[in-house]
Design an enzyme around this catalytic site. Structure first.
Site, short mmCIF file in Angstrom:
data_model
loop_
_atom_site.label_atom_id
_atom_site.label_comp_id
_atom_site.label_asym_id
_atom_site.label_seq_id
_atom_site.Cartn_x
_atom_site.Cartn_y
_atom_site.Cartn_z
N SER A 155 0.75 -1.31 0.21
CA SER A 155 -0.30 -0.27 -0.34
C SER A 155 0.69 1.23 -0.24
O SER A 155 1.33 1.24 -1.41
CB SER A 155 -0.99 -0.08 1.08
OG SER A 155 -1.80 0.86 1.26
N ASP A 251 -9.66 -3.19 -5.42
CA ASP A 251 -8.46 -2.33 -5.59
C ASP A 251 -8.79 -0.54 -5.53
O ASP A 251 -8.55 -1.05 -6.79
CB ASP A 251 -6.98 -2.91 -5.68
CG ASP A 251 -6.15 -2.54 -4.13
OD1 ASP A 251 -6.07 -1.19 -3.84
OD2 ASP A 251 -5.38 -2.93 -2.99
N HIS A 281 -8.34 -4.48 -0.96
CA HIS A 281 -7.35 -3.65 -0.89
C HIS A 281 -6.86 -4.30 0.48
O HIS A 281 -7.77 -4.12 1.28
CB HIS A 281 -7.48 -2.27 -0.57
CG HIS A 281 -5.93 -1.59 -0.52
ND1 HIS A 281 -4.85 -1.20 -1.16
CD2 HIS A 281 -5.70 -0.41 1.02
CE1 HIS A 281 -4.07 -0.97 -0.68
NE2 HIS A 281 -4.34 -0.85 0.55
#
Length: 313
Positions: A155, A251, A281
């Site tokens: 991320s 995502d 995600h």
């Protein structure tokens, strides 16, 4: 509801586990949530160190190393935690870093880099670069092979890993032989279809992503943002290390990741890419027992193992 129908059935329960929050008003509340304690492994030693960053700041490094007395030099992974550039700590990834050490017989160093909005760009990235320099300078002391340094993160950590490879290349800094940006936060512009598509309150969504970027950049999102702040802007991706990158179909970062992967390949960078249908995600951390979660996790851990084996001599 349409979003939930598209999620892999075994991951749907995770949407009710995740606590919705909204930035900036919930920032302090979500920061106060402590990561679940991980049972320490006798096979892996965890050491907390303090170094000085480029701005003279104290920087905590969390180092994970095999507990055996083997004195041979080991490859090293600089692992950068996620959290939207505004949240998180190395401790939240303790189990994952232990698993990296165990699977790849490596040393992992994870910086507790400074977070926005208190410390906007370039503070966090410079802390990561200071960590890279420390690894190179301290290799002999800690039994690290300075010729086999990989960088990775998930991320926001993935975005910082991508930015770090660009920064190290352009500063002629310590060499990086492999990069592993997982579902990376790459582009502050938020103009891709997936950046508009993913709005579900339980997952990292458009509203929170826009606010996190605003806090990180410390300004309104205007022209002139450096590529090291928003690596999706980089046009020259040549001479970067080989990469493993993955992202879920659901995502927010799907399309900016697809674009980055394509341009890495066009620039002659060796890149392995995985797109996981029906995954949102960081879903492998939300529902870790799911078959797809175990496959995702195994595949990126094994990519690191393979990268080190290519240079094992």
């Amino acid at each position: 509801m349409e979003f939930e129908k598209r999620v892999v059935p075994e991951l749907r329960a995770g949407l009710s586990i995740l606590e919705p929050f909204r930035l900036p008003e919930d920032l302090m509340h979500i920061r106060a949530v402590q990561p679940q304690a991980v049972q320490q492994s006798q096979a892996v030693e965890i050491v907390d160190l303090q170094i000085h960053g480029v701005h003279g700041n104290e920087l905590q490094l969390r180092l994970y190393k095999p507990g055996s007395a083997n004195t041979r030099k080991r490859p090293t992974l600089l692992w950068i935690h996620g959290g939207g550039l505004i949240l998180g700590s190395p401790e939240a990834d303790d189990q994952l870093c232990i698993d990296f050490v165990t699977a790849a017989d490596c040393i992992v160093v994870s910086p507790n880099y400074r977070l926005a909005p208190e410390f906007p760009y370039p503070a966090g990235l410079e802390d990561c670069y200071s960590t890279l320099q420390w690894i190179s300078a301290s290799a002999e002391v800690w039994g690290m092979d300075c010729h086999r340094i990989a960088v990775g993160g998930a991320s926001a950590g993935g975005g910082l890993a991508a930015a770090l490879t660009l920064l190290a290349r352009d500063r002629h800094g310590p060499g990086i032989m492999f990069q592993m940006p997982l579902y990376p936060m790459l582009d502050h512009r938020n103009v891709t279809p997936s950046s508009y598509e993913i709005t579900h309150p339980a997952v990292w969504n458009r509203a929170n992503n826009l606010e996190a970027w605003r806090m990180y950049l410390g300004q309104e999102l205007t022209e002139g943002v450096p590529i090291y702040a928003s690596p999706g802007l980089a046009t020259d991706l040549s001479d970067l290390p080989a990469a493993y990158i993955c992202v879920g179909e659901l995502d927010l970062f799907r399309d900016e990741t697809l674009d980055y992967v394509t341009r890495l390949a066009r620039a002659g960078v060796e890149v392995e890419f995985h797109l996981y249908p029906g995954c949102y995600h960081a879903s492998e951390h939300v529902v870790p027992e799911a078959d797809i979660s175990q496959r995702i996790r195994s595949e990126y851990i094994q990519s690191l193992v393979r990268a080190y084996r290519k240079t094992d001599f």
